[in-house]
Design a protein around this motif. Structure first.
Motif, mmCIF file in Angstrom:
data_model
loop_
_atom_site.group_PDB
_atom_site.id
_atom_site.type_symbol
_atom_site.label_atom_id
_atom_site.label_comp_id
_atom_site.label_asym_id
_atom_site.label_seq_id
_atom_site.Cartn_x
_atom_site.Cartn_y
_atom_site.Cartn_z
ATOM 1 N N UNK A 201 0.838 -1.190 0.000
ATOM 2 C CA UNK A 201 0.000 0.000 0.000
ATOM 3 C C UNK A 201 0.868 1.233 0.000
ATOM 4 N N UNK A 202 0.292 2.349 -0.387
ATOM 5 C CA UNK A 202 1.031 3.603 -0.392
ATOM 6 C C UNK A 202 0.084 4.777 -0.390
ATOM 7 N N UNK A 203 0.654 5.991 -0.331
ATOM 8 C CA UNK A 203 -0.162 7.199 -0.336
ATOM 9 C C UNK A 203 0.711 8.395 -0.638
ATOM 10 N N UNK A 204 0.069 9.471 -1.049
ATOM 11 C CA UNK A 204 0.723 10.772 -1.164
ATOM 12 C C UNK A 204 -0.031 11.751 -0.284
ATOM 13 N N UNK A 205 0.686 12.770 0.189
ATOM 14 C CA UNK A 205 0.085 13.825 0.996
ATOM 15 C C UNK A 205 0.565 15.154 0.438
ATOM 16 N N UNK A 206 -0.354 16.095 0.253
ATOM 17 C CA UNK A 206 0.019 17.370 -0.348
ATOM 18 C C UNK A 206 -0.951 18.475 0.050
ATOM 19 N N UNK A 207 -0.495 19.700 -0.073
ATOM 20 C CA UNK A 207 -1.356 20.874 0.119
ATOM 21 C C UNK A 207 -1.793 21.482 -1.206
ATOM 22 N N UNK A 208 -1.386 20.878 -2.313
ATOM 23 C CA UNK A 208 -1.665 21.385 -3.650
ATOM 24 C C UNK A 208 -2.973 20.780 -4.161
ATOM 25 N N UNK A 209 -4.016 21.605 -4.280
ATOM 26 C CA UNK A 209 -5.338 21.111 -4.674
ATOM 27 C C UNK A 209 -5.305 20.428 -6.040
ATOM 28 N N UNK A 210 -4.708 21.076 -7.016
ATOM 29 C CA UNK A 210 -4.696 20.535 -8.372
ATOM 30 C C UNK A 210 -3.851 19.269 -8.454
#
Length: 386
Positions: A201-210
């Protein structure tokens, strides 16, 4: 009796009834892919980092590939990454057609050296064959890289910054998650990670809406995004219109259910890891070449506890006879491996990386490592005369 290197069963027993119930709930629901537990996990992962968005995916490797795809990184582009890490970080880059450019590490934290990054960028620009585009900083062994320094370089050079947080999800620098500096953080939930599931499993985390919107689309074959649908007046199921080439990288709902239960104890496990690491350091600091050093203001999640020893291979053999497992992260730097020959840097460019690979050895590390077992490991190392 042999010790476990990472005792996953101790954790399982702690939350066995909760995890079993969570898995059964998913099985009975029939919503096995991208079920409600996945949405809830994404919400909690973002909250853990103090970020706006989290998007899950099938594994930590895809997590790195997805933002590269979203930014349309491709042939002729340079992606800077350390050579002293697992090969996945660098192997993702050629998937896009781009070229990995290897950067040296700091001798104390093993994370990317900002000065070496600057030199690598200057070298690429002088050669004129590639265009610098992205920096992938790895949070090796559980602690954050020097993000203030790296972000300053990226901002000056107009580069995107990825935090490869596969070993370091939950680490902080000056009380902040890596997403406070990086455009996006990527992580892995491989079982051996500090926050691991019962598969991949994996994931990304960001503050960038687009960026979050694009990654969410790319993980399902590049399906139409809400922004796309509004612009094209498309009102059908978004998965049946693809505007870009994506991949199939969805997180199974069962894995999300497992991770939700593990998140409940994750904070306590991080604190227990601090105690194990501190005790190791106190017992070994005068008996090995180097004990770990955490960046000032940093908090490691101690994915591994890595020391250096002048006779690393002899020590590893000695500990093996004592029933103490060890691992070497990493015996052959990426730039010295056959698949990477095309992108090998000039000789002498990565001296710290090559030096570290000769001496590093990782000891058993997990939140449930008792003091008696710690003492056994410490004494076995101190008794080694090789």
């Amino acid at each position: 009796m042999s010790l476990p290197f990472i005792d996953l069963q101790a954790q399982r027993k702690r939350i066995e009834s909760e995890v079993n119930a969570a898995i059964l709930s998913v099985v009975e629901s029939g919503r096995y892919v991208l079920g409600p537990e996945v949405t809830e996990l994404e919400k909690q992962l973002a909250a853990w980092c103090g970020a706006k968005h989290s998007v899950s995916c099938a594994n930590g490797t895809d997590a790195i590939a997805l933002p590269l795809m979203a930014w349309e990184i491709g042939p002729g582009d340079a992606v800077f990454c350390p050579s002293f890490t697992f090969v996945a970080t660098a192997q993702v880059v050629p998937w896009t057609g781009a070229s990995p450019v290897f950067v040296d590490i700091l001798p104390d934290t093993y994370n990317m050296d900002p000065a070496s990054l600057e030199a690598a960028i200057a070298r690429v620009k002088a050669e004129g064959k590639l265009t610098p585009k992205v920096v992938i900083a790895v949070d090796l062994f559980g602690q954050p890289a020097d993000y203030p320094a790296l972000k300053a370089i990226c901002d000056r050079e107009g580069l995107k910054l990825i935090s490869d947080n596969a070993q370091g999800f939950g680490c902080t620098l000056n009380g902040k998650a890596t997403t406070d500096w990086a455009d996006i953080a990527t992580t892995s939930f491989f079982p051996a990670k500090p926050l691991g599931c019962y598969g991949d499993g994996g994931a990304v985390v960001t503050n960038d809406d687009r960026l979050a919107e694009l990654v969410e689309a790319l993980r399902v074959y590049g399906k139409v995004t809400p922004t796309d649908a509004a612009e094209r007046n498309f009102h059908h199921d978004p998965k049946y219109l693809s505007l870009r080439v994506g991949m199939n990288s969805r997180l199974d709902t069962i894995q999300a259910a497992v991770l939700l239960e593990k998140l409940k104890i994750f904070g306590d496990e991080i604190e227990q890891r601090q105690k194990v690491a501190a005790r190791y350091t106190e017992g070994l600091k005068d008996h090995v070449r180097r004990v770990p050093h955490v960046i000032e203001g940093g908090k490691s999640v101690w994915a591994q506890y890595v020391i250096e020893h002048e006779n690393r291979d002899g020590l590893q053999a000695h500990l093996g006879t004592q029933g103490i497992p060890t691992a070497v992260y990493y015996p052959v730097p990426i730039h010295m491996q056959d698949f990477a020959a095309e992108w090998a840097p000039p000789a002498g460019t990565l001296p710290v990386t090559e030096d570290a690979s000769r001496y590093v050895i990782a000891l058993p590390m997990h939140p449930y490592l008792g003091e008696d077992d710690q003492d056994r490991i410490i004494e076995a190392i101190r008794a080694f005369n090789g």
